[in-house]
Design a protein around this motif. Structure first.
Motif, PDB file in Angstrom:
ATOM      1  N   THR A 136      -8.110  -2.052   8.687  1.00  0.00           N
ATOM      2  CA  THR A 136      -8.429  -2.870   7.521  1.00  0.00           C
ATOM      3  C   THR A 136      -7.127  -3.332   6.871  1.00  0.00           C
ATOM      4  N   VAL A 137      -7.250  -4.297   5.984  1.00  0.00           N
ATOM      5  CA  VAL A 137      -6.071  -4.750   5.241  1.00  0.00           C
ATOM      6  C   VAL A 137      -6.194  -4.287   3.797  1.00  0.00           C
ATOM      7  N   ALA A 138      -5.061  -3.938   3.220  1.00  0.00           N
ATOM      8  CA  ALA A 138      -5.019  -3.462   1.845  1.00  0.00           C
ATOM      9  C   ALA A 138      -4.543  -4.543   0.894  1.00  0.00           C
ATOM     10  N   SER A 139      -4.106  -5.675   1.448  1.00  0.00           N
ATOM     11  CA  SER A 139      -3.530  -6.728   0.631  1.00  0.00           C
ATOM     12  C   SER A 139      -3.649  -8.051   1.369  1.00  0.00           C
ATOM     13  N   ALA A 140      -3.685  -9.120   0.596  1.00  0.00           N
ATOM     14  CA  ALA A 140      -3.631 -10.458   1.188  1.00  0.00           C
ATOM     15  C   ALA A 140      -2.236 -10.785   1.692  1.00  0.00           C
ATOM     16  N   ASP A 141      -1.259  -9.995   1.323  1.00  0.00           N
ATOM     17  CA  ASP A 141       0.117 -10.201   1.743  1.00  0.00           C
ATOM     18  C   ASP A 141       0.278  -9.702   3.182  1.00  0.00           C
ATOM     19  N   PRO A 142       0.603 -10.569   4.137  1.00  0.00           N
ATOM     20  CA  PRO A 142       0.713 -10.126   5.542  1.00  0.00           C
ATOM     21  C   PRO A 142       1.871  -9.179   5.795  1.00  0.00           C
ATOM     22  N   LEU A 143       2.775  -9.021   4.840  1.00  0.00           N
ATOM     23  CA  LEU A 143       3.885  -8.085   5.010  1.00  0.00           C
ATOM     24  C   LEU A 143       3.514  -6.659   4.630  1.00  0.00           C
TER      25      LEU A 143
END
Length: 476
Positions: free
Chosen positions: A361-368
């Motif tokens: 999953t992703v925790a942020s919209a920031d791809p970094l």
């Protein structure tokens, strides 16, 4: 910058795909790779030596991620993905064994049966040990096996055969319903100590063509989607930010990188993406069916065998367990002999047909911001029981010949299935049978993410095959 086909990631599948598509001189292919260029003097020094794993903290050709292997209790571990031309296939142990026919038939995806994929396995290899209708004779990747075992591998093979396990001449030679259990030599893409995978065998020669561009040290931040179609990739490279537009965009960034890039671009579970403020273009279960081969590692008192590939032979069982006699301790594989004199070799006990499914999953919209990885290996009690039974078998084989320690949880680092393909009525499917992202035109995924289930062997050869097979869909 504009291209006919943009491939994000020069890993095993992306390298094969780029070579195949660029064979048509009318097709301009651009490959974006986050890792260093092949011309970087550090690269060859790290990836060519097939007797070492260049995955330590000082490595410039990998990226490290944190994962949670089990939930009760939580067991945290750092895993490694290749970030270089060739991807993880440029930094692994050279294991290049095909999946079994039943694996592909079990996917039940049109165009991906064993009979469909066998010609592509043959096309990518030159098998230096075996010929006939099951093996390739003129492919770019040389495959060979160790014929005379030494040290701990010889001890393991002798003990396994002494315990009644049959010798399997060719672990990539199965067809139809031939029993796969037994002990045999691992097919390796290591020749005379040099590791040559899809990056070196496919992409590097293709870079001589006028219609191929490689953009190294460049990260794709997101795929730009307009009116339901993927139209460009937003990139950051040595010269700053820029955009590459393309008629066809293919994500080949690996099971972790591809899943994260899909989600930050608006393709993924709608609830999670909206909570992060990401515009949703397609509500799809990206990352929800992640799988990997869980592994228990058992220290053994064998004398390490140096200057050999990390894994030369394996024992497989009918229960889907692969027992691996590693030739040296892990620190020696990474840093060389003498790094830690107290470290001993290990036996790996890996479950090759796991029932458990993890999550990315992703925790942020920031791809970094790194994604969140949960393997959830202990979510299926039957998997834990099978691992325990495999460990008992490993102890039985080694008993009387060597001292052994207690097993500990690990992982084979074969993460796959984060964007699986499937039939139209499959609720788990992110892709259709031609690797196209559902609900988004002009966007494909071609890497280990596409596998509906892991193969019963390590996935490297299968991932290279996927790149070769999918080229037909994208070119068409």
């Amino acid at each position: 910058m504009r291209s006919d086909v943009l491939i994000v990631g020069a890993g095993s599948a992306g390298s094969v795909l780029a070579e195949r598509l660029s064979a048509d001189p009318r097709c301009r292919v651009t490959v974006v790779e986050a890792g260093p260029a092949p011309s970087d003097p550090r690269v060859a020094q790290q990836i060519n030596d097939g007797l070492r794993l260049p995955i330590g903290t000082a490595s410039s050709v990998v990226r490290h991620y944190l994962t949670t292997l089990t939930d009760a209790p939580p067991r945290r571990m750092q895993i490694t993905r290749g970030a270089v031309v060739g991807g993880s296939g440029a930094v692994n142990g050279g294991y290049f064994c095909r999946g079994l026919p039943a694996d592909f038939d079990g996917w039940q995806v049109p165009g991906w049966t064993w009979r469909d994929v066998l010609p592509h396995f043959r096309a990518i290899e030159t098998d230096l040990d075996f010929g006939g209708p099951l093996h390739g004779a003129d492919g770019p990747i040389n495959v060979r096996r160790v014929s005379d075992f030494d040290g701990c591998t010889a001890s393991f093979v002798a003990a396994a055969r002494g315990a009644g396990h049959r010798w399997v001449e060719d672990l990539s030679g199965f067809d139809a319903d031939v029993p796969a259990a037994g002990v045999g030599a691992v097919p390796l893409n290591i020749d005379s100590g040099t590791r040559v995978g899809p990056g070196g065998a496919f992409l590097l020669p293709a870079l001589e063509r006028d219609n191929v561009d490689l953009l190294p040290d460049t990260r794709v931040m997101r795929v730009r989607i307009a009116q339901g179609r993927a139209v460009a990739a937003e990139c950051v490279g040595p010269a700053g930010r820029f955009t590459v537009t393309a008629d066809r965009i293919v994500l080949s960034a690996g099971a972790i990188g591809t899943a994260q890039l899909l989600m930050v671009s608006g393709v993924g579970p709608v609830k999670m993406l909206r909570e992060l403020g990401i515009r949703v273009w397609a509500d799809l279960p990206v990352g929800a069916s992640t799988s990997d081969h869980p592994e228990w590692v058992i220290p053994v008192g064998w004398t390490p065998t140096h200057d050999l590939p990390p894994l030369e032979a394996v024992l497989t069982t009918e229960a889907g367990v692969e027992i691996r006699p590693y030739t040296a301790g892990f620190a020696a594989m990474v840093h060389g002999p003498g790094h830690d004199p107290a470290e001993s070799p290990h036996i790996g006990v890996a479950l090759m047909r796991p029932r458990s499914r993890g999550r990315v999953t992703v925790a942020s919209a920031d791809p970094l911001v790194p994604p969140v990885i949960d393997h959830r290996y202990d979510s299926e009690p039957a998997d834990v029981a099978d691992l325990a039974a495999g460990a008992e078998l490993a102890y039985d084989i080694a008993s009387g010949t060597v001292a052994t320690g207690e097993p500990s949880w690990s992982t084979s680092q074969h993460l796959a299935g984060t964007a699986p393909m499937g039939r139209d009525d499959d609720p788990r499917a992110v892709l259709d049978a031609q690797c196209r992202v559902r609900g988004v035109d002009g966007l494909w995924v071609v890497d280990g993410s596409v596998m509906p289930a892991l193969t019963s062997r390590g996935p490297h050869a299968t991932i290279a095959m996927i790149g070769h097979r999918a080229a037909e869909f994208i070119a068409g």
